[in-house]
Design an enzyme around this catalytic site. Structure first.
Site, PDB file in Angstrom:
ATOM      1  N   ASN A 105     -22.927  96.164  23.442  1.00 17.56           N
ATOM      2  CA  ASN A 105     -23.351  95.033  22.562  1.00 17.56           C
ATOM      3  C   ASN A 105     -25.084  95.181  22.578  1.00 17.56           C
ATOM      4  OD1 ASN A 105     -24.198  92.879  21.479  1.00 17.56           O
ATOM      5  ND2 ASN A 105     -22.884  91.505  22.847  1.00 17.56           N
ATOM      6  N   CYS A 164     -26.998  86.710  19.126  1.00 12.86           N
ATOM      7  CA  CYS A 164     -26.262  87.861  18.383  1.00 12.86           C
ATOM      8  C   CYS A 164     -25.764  87.622  16.665  1.00 12.86           C
ATOM      9  CB  CYS A 164     -24.758  88.164  18.964  1.00 12.86           C
ATOM     10  SG  CYS A 164     -25.215  88.680  20.630  1.00 12.86           S
ATOM     11  N   HIS A 186     -19.736  91.897  14.403  1.00 17.76           N
ATOM     12  CA  HIS A 186     -20.665  91.971  15.724  1.00 17.76           C
ATOM     13  C   HIS A 186     -19.723  92.729  16.709  1.00 17.76           C
ATOM     14  CE1 HIS A 186     -23.314  91.415  18.952  1.00 17.76           C
ATOM     15  NE2 HIS A 186     -22.757  90.522  19.367  1.00 17.76           N
TER      16      HIS A 186
HETATM   17  O1  UT7 Z   1     -22.325  88.776  21.777  1.00 14.48           O
HETATM   18  C1  UT7 Z   1     -22.712  87.521  22.315  1.00 14.48           C
HETATM   19  C2  UT7 Z   1     -21.596  86.584  22.392  1.00 14.48           C
HETATM   20  N1  UT7 Z   1     -20.775  87.196  23.758  1.00 14.48           N
HETATM   21  C3  UT7 Z   1     -19.412  87.336  23.714  1.00 14.48           C
HETATM   22  O2  UT7 Z   1     -18.967  87.199  22.698  1.00 14.48           O
HETATM   23  C4  UT7 Z   1     -19.060  87.753  25.074  1.00 14.48           C
HETATM   24  C5  UT7 Z   1     -17.745  87.015  25.387  1.00 14.48           C
HETATM   25  N2  UT7 Z   1     -17.176  87.249  26.450  1.00 14.48           N
HETATM   26  C6  UT7 Z   1     -16.474  88.452  26.723  1.00 14.48           C
HETATM   27  O3  UT7 Z   1     -16.471  89.463  26.269  1.00 14.48           O
HETATM   28  C7  UT7 Z   1     -15.461  88.587  28.129  1.00 14.48           C
HETATM   29  O4  UT7 Z   1     -15.447  87.229  28.809  1.00 14.48           O
HETATM   30  C8  UT7 Z   1     -16.374  89.431  29.347  1.00 14.48           C
HETATM   31  C9  UT7 Z   1     -16.158  90.858  28.883  1.00 14.48           C
HETATM   32  C10 UT7 Z   1     -17.630  88.834  29.219  1.00 14.48           C
HETATM   33  C11 UT7 Z   1     -15.515  89.228  30.680  1.00 14.48           C
HETATM   34  O5  UT7 Z   1     -14.331  89.475  30.390  1.00 14.48           O
HETATM   35  P1  UT7 Z   1     -13.093  88.331  30.876  1.00 14.48           P
HETATM   36  O6  UT7 Z   1     -11.963  88.960  30.684  1.00 14.48           O
HETATM   37  O7  UT7 Z   1     -13.300  87.083  30.253  1.00 14.48           O
HETATM   38  O8  UT7 Z   1     -13.501  88.372  32.323  1.00 14.48           O
HETATM   39  P2  UT7 Z   1     -13.822  87.009  33.376  1.00 14.48           P
HETATM   40  O9  UT7 Z   1     -15.177  86.516  33.095  1.00 14.48           O
HETATM   41  O10 UT7 Z   1     -12.765  85.968  32.765  1.00 14.48           O
HETATM   42  O11 UT7 Z   1     -13.614  87.722  34.720  1.00 14.48           O
HETATM   43  C12 UT7 Z   1     -12.150  88.092  34.957  1.00 14.48           C
HETATM   44  C13 UT7 Z   1     -12.450  88.709  36.361  1.00 14.48           C
HETATM   45  C14 UT7 Z   1     -13.031  87.856  37.529  1.00 14.48           C
HETATM   46  O12 UT7 Z   1     -12.619  88.112  38.718  1.00 14.48           O
HETATM   47  P3  UT7 Z   1     -11.642  86.899  39.453  1.00 14.48           P
HETATM   48  O13 UT7 Z   1     -12.626  85.681  39.414  1.00 14.48           O
HETATM   49  O14 UT7 Z   1     -10.475  86.772  38.398  1.00 14.48           O
HETATM   50  O15 UT7 Z   1     -11.245  87.444  40.726  1.00 14.48           O
HETATM   51  C15 UT7 Z   1     -14.654  88.352  37.454  1.00 14.48           C
HETATM   52  O16 UT7 Z   1     -15.189  88.413  38.444  1.00 14.48           O
HETATM   53  O17 UT7 Z   1     -13.064  90.036  36.242  1.00 14.48           O
HETATM   54  C16 UT7 Z   1     -14.166  89.751  37.256  1.00 14.48           C
HETATM   55  N3  UT7 Z   1     -15.264  90.954  36.796  1.00 14.48           N
HETATM   56  C17 UT7 Z   1     -15.474  92.234  36.786  1.00 14.48           C
HETATM   57  N4  UT7 Z   1     -14.332  93.103  37.393  1.00 14.48           N
HETATM   58  C18 UT7 Z   1     -14.958  94.262  37.530  1.00 14.48           C
HETATM   59  C19 UT7 Z   1     -16.356  90.298  35.833  1.00 14.48           C
HETATM   60  N5  UT7 Z   1     -17.084  91.327  35.634  1.00 14.48           N
HETATM   61  C20 UT7 Z   1     -16.355  92.527  36.093  1.00 14.48           C
HETATM   62  C21 UT7 Z   1     -16.670  93.906  36.064  1.00 14.48           C
HETATM   63  N6  UT7 Z   1     -16.019  94.771  36.700  1.00 14.48           N
HETATM   64  N7  UT7 Z   1     -17.722  94.561  35.413  1.00 14.48           N
END
Ligand code: UT7
Length: 329
Positions: free
Chosen positions: A286, A116, A256
């Protein structure tokens, strides 16, 4: 003699027609519009549909629009650098394919792969070619068909990414405008958190890699978030400090577009209000190397000559960086 600087002299962007909304994703995977909106800021993204269309087809559209806008022919271009994480093929480079498709017969072309942060790395690289005095017209095109490596059964990644491209023209600057300073950083130990497992020399494609879904994006979102939120803010604050800039001096932050929460944290650290932050993540998600030029394209009419602008990115690798420029037209 004063230093030759590189300035952006035209911008263009392209997104494909197909809109993948949060409502449609709710029907595909176990997710909700509410989760996607609050966790990422994304409402919809665009997808490139159709057989045998790759990132070069996205990039070609942006480059053709750029040439038309600037009123120059493709043959005047000296160099095309394509920032992409989703090349049409491993080789030849997607930049080469774009040069061929737009008729840039006198240009040499190559790709920069920095996930990215590829657009920041590419603009920095291109600016050095201009500063050398040897090259006068360079196109940097960020183009990614992210849908080609997204698993639409994986809710943690399929809601985030979209397809798109943006292109800028760099030329020698007048009046000391243009690119003033750049910072680029990388840390290869971060590779484990965000990568594509197979298809390269480490794990060549096989039935097994396909069966195990190893050709899709693998992301440990929470770990990447932690690095992104600090590193993108750090590098934006650092470039301001070393150029004696405060939030009041900045006309726009062009971040970004990976996650609205990362963007908000960066803006806060820089001391710039939300009205000075370019944001299109809600519409396009993204688009990896497309995010920054697509923002510039959409905000072009609001920019004034001499405006202080900071570009900033964080991505897989890990890679991150920032650019300070004075808008030149
Ligand atoms: O561009 C290149 C670099 N990339 C980035 O900068 C991305 C950085 N990361 C992020 O933006 C965030 O970490 C994400 C948007 C990818 C995820 O958000 P998060 O708040 O960090 O969520 P998480 O991965 O900690 O997941 C929280 C919960 C999990 O459930 P449990 O384990 O708490 O029960 C996931 O399974 O949310 C769940 N989850 C979802 N729920 C509904 C993950 N994806 C989804 C979804 N819908 N699409």
């Amino acid at each position: 003699m004063s230093k030759v600087r590189a300035a952006i002299t035209a911008v263009a962007g392209y997104v494909p027609d197909y809109v993948l909304s949060n409502a449609e994703l709710e029907r595909m995977v176990d997710t909700t519009d509410e989760w996607i909106t609050t966790r990422t800021g994304i409402k919809e993204r665009r997808l490139l549909k159709g057989d045998l269309l790759g990132s070069s087809d996205l990039g070609k559209e942006a480059v053709n629009a750029l040439l038309e806008k600037r009123g120059i022919s493709a043959e005047e271009i000296d160099l095309i650098i394509c920032a992409t994480a989703t090349p049409d093929m491993l080789f030849p480079s997607t930049g080469n394919l774009i040069a061929h498709k737009v008729g840039a017969k006198n240009a040499f072309a190559f790709d920069i792969m920095a996930a990215c942060s590829g657009f920041i790395y590419s603009v920095t690289t291109a600016s050095k070619y201009i500063e050398s005095g040897q090259y006068k017209k360079i196109i940097v095109v960020g183009a990614d068909k992210m849908s080609s490596i997204v698993d639409y059964e994986d809710r943690s990644t399929c809601v985030i990414f979209g397809d798109g491209s943006g292109a800028i023209l760099l030329e020698p600057a007048e009046d000391d405008l243009g690119i003033q300073d750049t910072i680029m950083r990388s840390d290869g130990s971060g590779w484990t958190h965000l990568h594509q497992k197979a298809g390269g020399s480490l794990r060549p494609s096989s039935h097994e890699t396909v069966d195990q879904k190893m050709h899709y994006i693998y992301q440990e979102g929470r770990s990447v978030f932690k690095f992104a939120v600090t590193k993108m803010a750090d590098v934006s604050a650092e470039i301001m400090e070393r150029n004696n800039l405060t939030g009041d001096d900045i006309a726009y932050l062009v971040p970004h577009q990976a996650n609205k929460r990362i963007i908000d944290a960066t803006a806060q650290r820089m001391g710039v209000g939300p009205e000075k932050v370019m944001l299109n993540i809600h519409k396009y998600g993204n688009t990896t190397n497309g995010t920054i030029p697509l923002c510039l394209w959409e905000w072009e009419n609001k920019l004034n000559k001499g405006d202080n602008i900071i570009l900033a990115a964080f991505g897989g690798g890990f890679t991150w960086g920032s650019i300070y420029l004075k808008w030149a037209y």
